[in-house]
Design a protein around this motif. Structure first.
Motif, PDB file in Angstrom:
ATOM      1  N   LYS A   3      41.532  42.258  41.311  1.00 35.55           N
ATOM      2  CA  LYS A   3      41.889  43.289  40.350  1.00 35.55           C
ATOM      3  C   LYS A   3      42.148  42.667  38.973  1.00 35.55           C
ATOM      4  CE  LYS A   3      45.152  47.088  40.010  1.00 35.55           C
ATOM      5  NZ  LYS A   3      46.326  47.690  40.554  1.00 35.55           N
ATOM      6  N   ASN A   4      42.826  41.528  38.911  1.00 35.27           N
ATOM      7  CA  ASN A   4      43.106  40.835  37.642  1.00 35.27           C
ATOM      8  C   ASN A   4      41.810  40.333  36.985  1.00 35.27           C
ATOM      9  OD1 ASN A   4      45.831  41.223  37.868  1.00 35.27           O
ATOM     10  ND2 ASN A   4      46.216  39.247  38.839  1.00 35.27           N
ATOM     11  N   ILE A   6      38.786  41.685  37.299  1.00 34.37           N
ATOM     12  CA  ILE A   6      38.062  42.839  36.754  1.00 34.37           C
ATOM     13  C   ILE A   6      38.707  43.295  35.449  1.00 34.37           C
ATOM     14  CG2 ILE A   6      37.519  45.280  37.151  1.00 34.37           C
ATOM     15  CD1 ILE A   6      37.001  44.571  40.054  1.00 34.37           C
ATOM     16  N   ILE A   7      40.015  43.336  35.391  1.00 35.95           N
ATOM     17  CA  ILE A   7      40.717  43.754  34.174  1.00 35.95           C
ATOM     18  C   ILE A   7      40.435  42.751  33.046  1.00 35.95           C
ATOM     19  CG2 ILE A   7      43.014  44.064  33.137  1.00 35.95           C
ATOM     20  CD1 ILE A   7      43.898  45.214  35.856  1.00 35.95           C
ATOM     21  N   THR A   8      40.420  41.480  33.346  1.00 33.47           N
ATOM     22  CA  THR A   8      40.135  40.450  32.341  1.00 33.47           C
ATOM     23  C   THR A   8      38.702  40.589  31.827  1.00 33.47           C
ATOM     24  OG1 THR A   8      41.639  38.958  33.503  1.00 33.47           O
ATOM     25  CG2 THR A   8      40.163  37.964  31.899  1.00 33.47           C
ATOM     26  N   LEU A   9      37.740  40.794  32.718  1.00 37.38           N
ATOM     27  CA  LEU A   9      36.346  40.952  32.312  1.00 37.38           C
ATOM     28  C   LEU A   9      36.154  42.204  31.457  1.00 37.38           C
ATOM     29  CD1 LEU A   9      34.369  39.859  35.481  1.00 37.38           C
ATOM     30  CD2 LEU A   9      34.524  38.670  33.301  1.00 37.38           C
ATOM     31  N   LEU A  10      36.755  43.315  31.867  1.00 36.68           N
ATOM     32  CA  LEU A  10      36.672  44.542  31.073  1.00 36.68           C
ATOM     33  C   LEU A  10      37.288  44.331  29.689  1.00 36.68           C
ATOM     34  CD1 LEU A  10      37.416  47.369  33.678  1.00 36.68           C
ATOM     35  CD2 LEU A  10      35.296  46.962  32.450  1.00 36.68           C
ATOM     36  N   GLY A  11      38.383  43.618  29.617  1.00 32.45           N
ATOM     37  CA  GLY A  11      39.028  43.317  28.332  1.00 32.45           C
ATOM     38  C   GLY A  11      38.108  42.477  27.442  1.00 32.45           C
TER      39      GLY A  11
END
Length: 184
Positions: A3-4, A6-11
Motif C-alpha cells: 500500500k505504501n 502504491i501511494i509513493t508511486l502515485l505521488g
C-alpha cells in the motif's frame, strides 16, 4: 508495505507530470566577424584597391582574374579584369546580364551607381536579395580602357537569413574596395 509503495508511486506520477517536451526548431550559429582592417593590393593589370585583411587574394585561371577568399565564411568574390577595346557597351551588357539572370530567384535587386571622376572610377553596385546564387555584384571602369567586374558567391545553399551577417560584412568590404579603387 504494498500500500505504501502504491501511494509513493502515485505521488511521484502526480508530481512529475508537467508540460510535454516540445522539439526546438533548428537554428544557425550566431556569427561574429573581426573589426575591419584593410590591406592594399596592387594588381599587375593596372589597378589597386584595399581589401579586408580577414580575406586572402588568390589567383584564378587568368592572370588578371582573382578570388578574394573569405575561408571562414565559405565565400569568394570573383574579380575579373578586361581591357576595353571598342567593346565597352558589350562589357556593360554582359555585367547587367549576369545580374538580371538572378531575377528568377531574387526578391529585389538594388542598384547604386557610383562615380569618382577625380580617380576616373565609375560603375554600378548591385545587391541581390532573396535566395540567389550571388548576393552582391559590381563593375568598375574608367569608361575608356579598363573594366573590372566582381561577383560574391558562397559555397553553400542560398539561405538569405543565415547568410545575412556574412553578406553584410562582405558588402561593407566591397564598398570600401570601391571607395579605394584606383587605376595605375
Amino acid at each position: 508495505m504494498f500500500k505504501n509503495l502504491i501511494i509513493t508511486l502515485l505521488g511521484l506520477f502526480t508530481i512529475s507530470c508537467a508540460e510535454d517536451a516540445k522539439p526546438k526548431p533548428s537554428g544557425e550559429l550566431r556569427l561574429e566577424y573581426p573589426a575591419a582592417k584593410y590591406t592594399r593590393y596592387s594588381s599587375p593589370c593596372g589597378f589597386s584597391f584595399e581589401h579586408s585583411a580577414f580575406a586572402k587574394i588568390e589567383n584564378a585561371k587568368n592572370e588578371c582574374w582573382y578570388y578574394i577568399s573569405y575561408p571562414e565564411m565559405k565565400a569568394k568574390v570573383f574579380i575579373t579584369y578586361f581591357p576595353v577595346k571598342n567593346d565597352f557597351a558589350l562589357h556593360i551588357k554582359e555585367s547587367e546580364k549576369m545580374v538580371y539572370e538572378h531575377t528568377i530567384k531574387a526578391s529585389a535587386i538594388d542598384t547604386k551607381s557610383f562615380s569618382y571622376p577625380e580617380r576616373k572610377v565609375f560603375g554600378n553596385f548591385y545587391e541581390l536579395k532573396g535566395p540567389t546564387a550571388s548576393n552582391v555584384q559590381f563593375f568598375v571602369t574608367d569608361s575608356t580602357r579598363h573594366y573590372v567586374t566582381a561577383n560574391l558567391y558562397f559555397n553553400s545553399r542560398p539561405k538569405p537569413d543565415s547568410l545575412a551577417p556574412a553578406v553584410d560584412y562582405i558588402k561593407k568590404d566591397l564598398q570600401h574596395l570601391i571607395d579605394t579603387f584606383e587605376w595605375r
